[in-house]
Design an enzyme around this catalytic site. Structure first.
Site, mmCIF file in Angstrom:
data_model
loop_
_atom_site.group_PDB
_atom_site.id
_atom_site.type_symbol
_atom_site.label_atom_id
_atom_site.label_comp_id
_atom_site.label_asym_id
_atom_site.label_seq_id
_atom_site.Cartn_x
_atom_site.Cartn_y
_atom_site.Cartn_z
ATOM 1 N N ARG A 54 59.963 39.434 43.139
ATOM 2 C CA ARG A 54 60.686 40.690 43.316
ATOM 3 C C ARG A 54 59.767 41.884 43.067
ATOM 4 N NH1 ARG A 54 65.737 39.671 39.413
ATOM 5 N NH2 ARG A 54 64.000 38.983 38.108
ATOM 6 N N ASP A 56 59.409 46.205 42.581
ATOM 7 C CA ASP A 56 60.160 47.347 42.058
ATOM 8 C C ASP A 56 60.320 48.431 43.121
ATOM 9 O OD1 ASP A 56 60.325 46.198 39.527
ATOM 10 O OD2 ASP A 56 58.430 47.087 38.883
ATOM 11 N N TYR A 114 48.288 40.879 43.894
ATOM 12 C CA TYR A 114 48.616 42.298 44.033
ATOM 13 C C TYR A 114 47.333 43.104 44.242
ATOM 14 C CZ TYR A 114 53.506 41.888 42.526
ATOM 15 O OH TYR A 114 54.845 41.576 42.439
ATOM 16 N N ARG A 201 51.098 47.279 36.885
ATOM 17 C CA ARG A 201 51.056 48.737 36.711
ATOM 18 C C ARG A 201 50.676 49.123 35.282
ATOM 19 N NH1 ARG A 201 56.744 50.475 38.840
ATOM 20 N NH2 ARG A 201 56.032 52.543 38.156
#
Length: 260
Positions: A54, A56, A114, A201
């Site tokens: 998932r 954000d 990522y 992040r």
């Protein structure tokens, strides 16, 4: 039959991947809700999807992998083109592959990747600004890379998870992390078996302090050992984050870009 999809999306206009309302009910726009609605129109029946990871609100995906089941007699090309034609311009189904009944997009993934992009110059971006974070302070990408290597391996990443993270534990295996400079851009590439909520992040936010010379390189190792989110840097903006995609065993029969 069970199918796997490769889905590309610009997360700027969505409240993340996960559907936040029941099918047919009004709610915040999410990628899952849009995709399920489009697939349901192609199938002429409700369709439920499961994703590899998932994302954000505001986070983008190059190849999110999704699986779903349907008895509708459709060819893979029909699912791909039919769903894409019913999706908003910011979402596209890149491929569709029939898979085994026990294939699972989330639990079958061996790793997830990522990429985080930072425009590092004095002036904010005008072009492609929804895909970049911006830092006006000069960054030492080499120092960020050296500091980040302390995160490799299996560790408790409590210092880099949000307080809202629902994972039962914070142990994850970080398999690769690299920080490089490409002109005015600093790029962070990360691969792990799985990620915690805001983990990438939060790692980037801490590395930015090292790159700007506000913290020594050894600070990152200290944060990891402390297991205390309050000691780490701020959460980096969502706009710079791209979910490159998961990786699966080749026996699953998926395209090369998501196969090990």
């Amino acid at each position: 039959m069970r199918y796997a999809l490769g889905v590309e999306y610009d997360g700027s206009g969505f409240s993340g991947w996960q559907r936040l309302s029941q099918p047919g009910e009004a709610g915040p726009p999410t990628v899952q809700a849009a995709l399920e609605q489009a697939l349901g129109q192609v199938a002429d029946a409700p369709v439920a999807t499961v994703c590899a990871g998932r994302t954000d609100a505001g986070v983008h995906a190059l190849c999110q992998v999704v699986h779903f089941d349907s008895d509708a007699p459709r060819e893979p090309r029909g699912w791909m083109l039919g769903a894409t034609s019913r999706l908003p311009p910011s979402v596209a189904v890149r491929w569709c592959v029939p898979v085994a009944d026990d294939f699972h997009a989330r639990f079958g993934a061996l790793a997830r990747r990522y990429r985080y992009r930072i425009l590092n110059r004095a002036v904010r971006p005008a072009l492609a600004r929804q895909y970049l974070a911006w830092c006006r302070r000069p960054l030492d990408a080499a120092a960020m890379h050296r500091a980040a290597q302390a995160l490799l391996g299996e560790h408790d990443f409590s210092s880099f998870r949000t307080v809202h993270c629902q994972a039962p534990h914070a142990r994850r295996e970080l398999q690769r992390i690299a920080v490089t400079r490409e002109g005015d851009e600093v790029v962070v590439e990360v691969q792990a078996n799985a990620f915690l909520h805001h983990m990438v992040r939060n790692i980037v936010g801490s590395l930015l302090e090292v790159g700007a010379g506000e913290r020594p390189e050894a600070w990152i190792a200290g944060l990891l050992a402390a297991r205390d989110r309050t000691l780490a840097g701020a959460t980096a903006p969502a706009s710079g984050l791209l979910f490159v995609g998961p990786l699966y065993p080749r026996a699953c029969g998926l395209p090369c870009e998501v196969s090990l």
